[in-house]
Design a protein around this motif. Structure first.
Motif, PDB file in Angstrom:
ATOM      1  N   VAL A  47       6.555  66.279  44.209  1.00 41.61           N
ATOM      2  CA  VAL A  47       6.147  64.955  44.687  1.00 41.61           C
ATOM      3  C   VAL A  47       5.055  64.435  43.761  1.00 41.61           C
ATOM      4  N   GLY A  48       5.268  63.269  43.172  1.00 38.37           N
ATOM      5  CA  GLY A  48       4.285  62.646  42.284  1.00 38.37           C
ATOM      6  C   GLY A  48       3.726  61.373  42.890  1.00 38.37           C
ATOM      7  N   HIS A  49       2.520  61.014  42.482  1.00 37.71           N
ATOM      8  CA  HIS A  49       1.860  59.821  43.005  1.00 37.71           C
ATOM      9  C   HIS A  49       1.528  58.898  41.838  1.00 37.71           C
ATOM     10  N   VAL A  50       2.128  57.707  41.814  1.00 36.54           N
ATOM     11  CA  VAL A  50       1.876  56.740  40.741  1.00 36.54           C
ATOM     12  C   VAL A  50       0.520  56.090  40.995  1.00 36.54           C
ATOM     13  N   VAL A  64       4.569  51.824  31.633  1.00 33.97           N
ATOM     14  CA  VAL A  64       3.784  53.021  31.332  1.00 33.97           C
ATOM     15  C   VAL A  64       2.957  53.331  32.569  1.00 33.97           C
ATOM     16  N   CYS A  65       3.193  54.538  33.146  1.00 36.50           N
ATOM     17  CA  CYS A  65       2.590  54.895  34.430  1.00 36.50           C
ATOM     18  C   CYS A  65       1.656  56.095  34.273  1.00 36.50           C
ATOM     19  N   LYS A  66       0.603  56.103  35.083  1.00 35.34           N
ATOM     20  CA  LYS A  66      -0.257  57.265  35.244  1.00 35.34           C
ATOM     21  C   LYS A  66       0.134  57.906  36.574  1.00 35.34           C
ATOM     22  N   VAL A  67       0.573  59.175  36.519  1.00 35.09           N
ATOM     23  CA  VAL A  67       1.130  59.837  37.692  1.00 35.09           C
ATOM     24  C   VAL A  67       0.374  61.128  37.956  1.00 35.09           C
ATOM     25  N   ASP A  68      -0.095  61.269  39.186  1.00 39.91           N
ATOM     26  CA  ASP A  68      -0.768  62.496  39.636  1.00 39.91           C
ATOM     27  C   ASP A  68       0.310  63.514  40.013  1.00 39.91           C
ATOM     28  N   ASN A  69       0.245  64.702  39.386  1.00 38.98           N
ATOM     29  CA  ASN A  69       1.251  65.722  39.684  1.00 38.98           C
ATOM     30  C   ASN A  69       0.811  66.700  40.774  1.00 38.98           C
ATOM     31  N   GLY A  70      -0.365  66.464  41.365  1.00 38.86           N
ATOM     32  CA  GLY A  70      -0.837  67.318  42.434  1.00 38.86           C
ATOM     33  C   GLY A  70      -1.392  68.640  41.971  1.00 38.86           C
ATOM     34  N   GLN A  71      -1.477  68.836  40.681  1.00 39.85           N
ATOM     35  CA  GLN A  71      -1.983  70.092  40.128  1.00 39.85           C
ATOM     36  C   GLN A  71      -3.236  69.857  39.280  1.00 39.85           C
ATOM     37  N   GLY A  72      -3.935  68.776  39.627  1.00 44.10           N
ATOM     38  CA  GLY A  72      -5.161  68.450  38.912  1.00 44.10           C
ATOM     39  C   GLY A  72      -4.929  67.726  37.610  1.00 44.10           C
ATOM     40  N   ALA A  86       2.190  50.894  41.418  1.00 42.90           N
ATOM     41  CA  ALA A  86       1.022  51.714  41.743  1.00 42.90           C
ATOM     42  C   ALA A  86       1.022  52.033  43.236  1.00 42.90           C
ATOM     43  N   GLY A  87       0.644  53.262  43.557  1.00 44.26           N
ATOM     44  CA  GLY A  87       0.590  53.700  44.943  1.00 44.26           C
ATOM     45  C   GLY A  87       1.877  54.347  45.435  1.00 44.26           C
ATOM     46  N   LEU A  88       2.962  54.275  44.656  1.00 46.97           N
ATOM     47  CA  LEU A  88       4.263  54.805  45.077  1.00 46.97           C
ATOM     48  C   LEU A  88       4.289  56.326  44.939  1.00 46.97           C
ATOM     49  N   LYS A  89       4.911  56.980  45.888  1.00 45.62           N
ATOM     50  CA  LYS A  89       5.158  58.414  45.784  1.00 45.62           C
ATOM     51  C   LYS A  89       6.650  58.625  45.533  1.00 45.62           C
ATOM     52  N   VAL A  90       6.920  59.392  44.469  1.00 46.38           N
ATOM     53  CA  VAL A  90       8.300  59.551  43.999  1.00 46.38           C
ATOM     54  C   VAL A  90       8.511  60.982  43.512  1.00 46.38           C
ATOM     55  N   SER A 135      22.214  54.646  42.710  1.00 44.71           N
ATOM     56  CA  SER A 135      20.935  54.249  43.305  1.00 44.71           C
ATOM     57  C   SER A 135      20.435  52.995  42.613  1.00 44.71           C
ATOM     58  N   ASP A 136      19.555  52.274  43.298  1.00 40.14           N
ATOM     59  CA  ASP A 136      19.025  51.023  42.767  1.00 40.14           C
ATOM     60  C   ASP A 136      17.668  51.201  42.087  1.00 40.14           C
ATOM     61  N   GLY A 137      17.159  52.388  42.094  1.00 43.78           N
ATOM     62  CA  GLY A 137      15.838  52.627  41.501  1.00 43.78           C
ATOM     63  C   GLY A 137      15.332  53.996  41.888  1.00 43.78           C
ATOM     64  N   LEU A 138      14.031  54.186  41.761  1.00 39.73           N
ATOM     65  CA  LEU A 138      13.424  55.471  42.094  1.00 39.73           C
ATOM     66  C   LEU A 138      13.571  55.763  43.580  1.00 39.73           C
ATOM     67  N   LEU A 139      13.617  57.057  43.915  1.00 36.90           N
ATOM     68  CA  LEU A 139      13.650  57.474  45.306  1.00 36.90           C
ATOM     69  C   LEU A 139      12.236  57.371  45.866  1.00 36.90           C
ATOM     70  N   GLU A 140      12.013  56.411  46.751  1.00 37.74           N
ATOM     71  CA  GLU A 140      10.675  56.196  47.304  1.00 37.74           C
ATOM     72  C   GLU A 140      10.447  57.146  48.473  1.00 37.74           C
ATOM     73  N   LEU A 141       9.316  57.869  48.409  1.00 38.88           N
ATOM     74  CA  LEU A 141       8.965  58.839  49.436  1.00 38.88           C
ATOM     75  C   LEU A 141       7.913  58.262  50.371  1.00 38.88           C
ATOM     76  N   PRO A 142       7.785  58.774  51.591  1.00 36.53           N
ATOM     77  CA  PRO A 142       6.773  58.268  52.525  1.00 36.53           C
ATOM     78  C   PRO A 142       5.353  58.431  51.969  1.00 36.53           C
ATOM     79  N   ASP A 143       4.453  57.602  52.472  1.00 33.05           N
ATOM     80  CA  ASP A 143       3.071  57.627  51.982  1.00 33.05           C
ATOM     81  C   ASP A 143       2.384  58.954  52.266  1.00 33.05           C
ATOM     82  N   ASP A 144       2.848  59.674  53.299  1.00 36.59           N
ATOM     83  CA  ASP A 144       2.188  60.933  53.636  1.00 36.59           C
ATOM     84  C   ASP A 144       2.812  62.142  52.944  1.00 36.59           C
ATOM     85  N   ALA A 145       3.685  61.903  51.978  1.00 36.19           N
ATOM     86  CA  ALA A 145       4.290  63.022  51.243  1.00 36.19           C
ATOM     87  C   ALA A 145       3.206  63.766  50.469  1.00 36.19           C
TER      88      ALA A 145
END
Length: 795
Positions: A47-50, A64-72, A86-90, A135-145
């Motif tokens: 799960v990544g966070h844009v 060009v995106c900055k994505v948090d990989n959850g591993q620091g 921005a703010g999307l979890k994918v 699919s029409d784009g990225l798979l959008e995940l819930p905000d609490d992912a």
């Protein structure tokens, strides 16, 4: 029916593997047709966070995106999806991740550059995870992912879907509760259904319901829910369960009704209450009424179609599909939720008659548990309030026929079980299986009195319960041994001709047997049998298979065309099968016909004989070989025109009592219509006329000489041989043993409108030698009869 293993295990707690469960289901009659993983075997996706998204400096369609990989780490990733923000979890494929491709190869994610900008991974759509075909784009995940969590664990993708082939009598298995009951029954495992609590009623608003069509809708349940949020997001767990069952997520309110359909097997519908006027009426449509359906089609309704209507208009086709004007939208605030029971016989075939096939109709046609509407209503209410909010109104039930809730009572006897299955079952085994079937069982002096569950429409007679005992115990557990039986030898009538003999006669003459559809194209039927009233099917497979055949030629000629188009130029086919027609009283009749078709050369390719194309007389010879089977019956061939045959090469086969068939060359117009590239000859006979014969009787052989007299006669060209034969018969004496026509001549010395025929007469007596004077008198009598009946004169 598609069933997710994980969803099934929520209902059934068993340590057995899916292989064992699938095998048990298949052996019990619910065949597992396919097993598929819910996603491909990818790895390295989390799960990544844009965090940020900027436009690519050198490409309009790239970001060009900055994505948090959850591993620091915050990774720079170039993405081309239109919905990235921005703010999307994918799903985030890290460097080193492996994604299987459709061609069987693997895509390994590496560091790279896109238009000069470095990218350290890839943002994924559902297609790249193997979760969907497009699919029409990225798979959008819930905000609490949880950022950094393995996407396979988060979405529970270590799952398989089994696809069950549900037979028409097992509509109860077209739901999770039904499949779970079946698995619990087969494995003798406990079942844990979801807890469904009655909703807390918050207002007393109701919407009036009237059932006019009480024969079709014995029970209708409705409820008003106010103040819902139609734009609420469907929970990911529900979206995934729907997806794995083959249902597309649409909106929260629609998804809830689809989810209840899959979970409990009860079709439901949600109306926008603001679009309904003055109450609901369950009635039959009036001819000419129209309804715009959810799929955008406008249906013109018939009077035999059950509908849901408000005070002014139809709003749904009952048990099939809702109407678009009253459907829920993003503007909906108040709902009217319905859950009804419709009798299968009133829904069966209606959807197909309108060119539709829906999940609801598939279930109602097979039968839905009549006790389920209230339970389904409470379950749907529970889910809508949890997801979309709202205030619950009073549940209103209208019951037009309380007998629909009465359980069927069946008497089950141990000796009948033994008789049908050939094995003896202990009483404890029988009672255990019936208990797992959720039957109410009472022990009686003769066996058991069993009340079947309402969900099992297929349990109506004693043999149905015996079948359940065999299924649960396993058909393979029944010993494979023959029962003792007294030998019974039947002697066929000597005066009958077997169909196998007729078939063998044609096979020996080079024909091959064909089997074609009894359903035919109405246009072809009209071409080959004009004037014959075709029997139209009420529910045809397709428009070109819409009537029953009255002639076997329709299938055989198409088979010939198929073979000729594939370079098979010599074709000899026959078929014995039913033909259908209406008699003079309008009743449907069925007769067995024997038909054949030939085209091409007389002989297969060879060197010993001079070959030639077949003609009318080759076909006539084959027909006469069949007629020889029916000894004692006099058949006559007359040149009579048939609309499907060539005007100059068409003949009717008859007896003294009736017409029994036709033979001739196919009409050139039909040859052109079917694309036949060479002449084709056909015959069709009433098989019953060929299946009776007279037994041979002994006749003494005369010791005295036979005397032959030949007659040369002049007759008109249009005189048939049968006319001459009948004239000879009329004047024949017992001494005339046989006669036959052995020559026909036209040409020089004969008038253009005449022909010369030669008849041979054989005279013989059993007790003495005939004298010339007697023979002359008998010949004179024959000549006189020929003159009177056929206008023949001696040359």
């Amino acid at each position: 029916m598609k069933v997710s293993e994980k969803w099934l295990r929520e209902w059934i707690d068993t340590p057995l593997t899916l292989d064992v469960i699938a095998d048990k289901l298949t052996m019990s009659g619910c065949e597992v047709e396919a097993r598929d993983p819910v996603a491909t075997a990818f790895s390295g996706i989390v799960v990544g966070h844009v965090i940020e998204r900027e436009k690519h400096p050198d490409a309009d369609k790239l970001s060009v995106c900055k994505v948090d990989n959850g591993q620091g780490e915050v990774l720079q990733i170039v993405c081309g999806a239109s919905n990235v923000r921005a703010g999307l979890k994918v799903p985030l494929a890290l460097v080193g991740a492996v994604l299987p491709l459709p061609d069987g190869k693997d895509l390994k994610i590496k560091k790279g550059k896109l238009r000069g900008v470095e990218s350290f991974g890839m943002l994924c759509s559902s297609t790249e995870l193997g979760m969907s075909d497009k699919s029409d784009g990225l798979l959008e995940l819930p905000d609490d992912a949880p950022v950094g969590m393995d996407i396979r664990d988060y979405l529970q993708l270590n799952d398989e879907v089994i696809e069950l082939a549900i037979t028409a009598n097992r509509g109860d298995c077209m739901s999770m509760i039904g499949v779970a009951r079946e698995v619990a029954l087969l494995l003798d495992a406990p079942m844990t259904p979801p807890v469904i609590e009655p909703a807390l009623v918050q207002h007393a608003d109701t919407f009036p319901v009237v059932i006019e069509a009480t024969d079709a809708c014995p029970r209708y349940v409705g409820r008003v829910i106010r103040g819902v949020n139609p734009q609420a997001a469907t929970p990911l767990w529900m979206q995934e369960k729907l997806r794995r069952a083959g249902v597309r997520s649409i909106s929260a309110l629609v998804d809830v009704t689809n989810y209840v359909l899959l979970e409990l097997g009860q079709p439901m519908h949600a109306f926008d209450l603001a679009m309904l006027q003055d109450g609901i009426c369950v009635r039959y449509a009036r001819d000419g009424e129209t309804l715009t359906l959810l799929d955008g089609q406008t249906a013109t309704l018939r009077s035999d179609t059950l509908i849901i209507a408000d005070a002014h208009k139809p709003v749904a086709m009952a048990g099939i599909m809702g109407g678009e004007p009253t459907s829920v939208t993003d503007a909906t605030r108040d709902l009217f939720l319905e859950s009804a029971h419709f009798r299968p016989a009133k829904i069966m075939g209606k959807a197909r008659s309108y060119g539709l096939q829906t999940d609801s109709s598939a279930r109602f046609e097979r039968g839905v548990d009549p006790a389920m509407p209230v339970q389904a209503m409470e379950r749907a209410t529970q889910l809508i309030i949890a997801i979309c909010g709202g205030e619950v109104g009073t549940l209103v039930e209208t019951c037009a026929d309380a007998s629909v809730l009465e359980r069927n009572s069946i008497n089950l006897r141990p000796e009948r079980i033994r008789r049908v299955l050939g094995v003896t079952m202990p009483d404890t085994t029988v009672e255990g299986v019936l208990a797992r079937l959720h039957c109410d069982v009472v022990k009686t002096a003769t066996g058991w009195q069993v009340q079947a569950p309402l969900a099992r429409f297929d349990l109506t007679i004693e043999e149905d319960l015996i079948e359940e005992l065999a299924r649960v115990g396993g058909y393979d557990a029944i010993p494979a041994q023959l029962r003792p039986r007294a030998p019974c030898i039947t002697q066929p009538s000597e005066s009958s001709v077997r169909q196998s003999s007729l078939r063998q006669t044609l096979v020996e003459r080079g024909y091959q047997e064909a089997v074609t559809f009894s359903f035919v194209d109405p246009k072809m039927e009209e071409t080959l049998a004009p004037g014959q009233t075709a029997l139209a099917l009420a529910n045809p497979i397709s428009a070109d298979l819409a009537v029953m055949r009255s002639t076997l030629w329709s299938g055989l000629l198409r088979a010939v065309a198929y073979n000729l188009n594939r370079q098979q130029n010599r074709v000899r086919l026959f078929e014995m099968g039913p033909a259908f027609y209406q008699d003079d009283a309008g009743k449907t009749q069925q007769k067995t016909h024997l038909a054949g078709v030939i085209t091409g050369n007389l002989y297969p390719e060879q060197w010993a004989q001079l070959n030639r194309p077949v003609d009318f007389y080759d076909l006539k010879g084959d027909v006469e070989a069949l007629l020889e089977q029916a000894t004692g019956t006099q058949f006559h061939v007359a040149p009579v025109a048939h609309p499907a045959l060539h005007p100059g090469q068409s003949a009717q086969l008859m007896t003294d009592q009736a017409v029994v068939g036709w033979l001739g060359m196919v009409h050139p117009r039909i040859e052109e219509q079917l694309g036949l590239s060479q002449p084709v000859y056909v015959f069709e006979l009433d098989a019953a006329a060929l299946q009776q014969r007279q037994l041979p009787k002994y006749q003494p052989v005369s010791k005295f000489p036979a005397i032959r007299r030949d007659l040369a006669l002049l007759v008109n060209r249009d005189v048939l041989s049968i006319v001459l034969e009948n004239a000879v018969k009329k004047a024949a004496t017992p001494q005339l043993m046989s006669y036959h026509l052995f020559d026909v001549y036209v040409g020089k010395g004969i008038a253009d409108d005449q022909k010369s025929v030669a008849l041979s007469l054989i005279f013989q007596d059993l007790s003495r030698t005939l004298e010339d004077m007697e023979i002359n008198r008998m010949v004179d009598a024959v000549v006189a009869s020929l003159r009177d009946e056929a206008g023949a004169v001696l040359r």
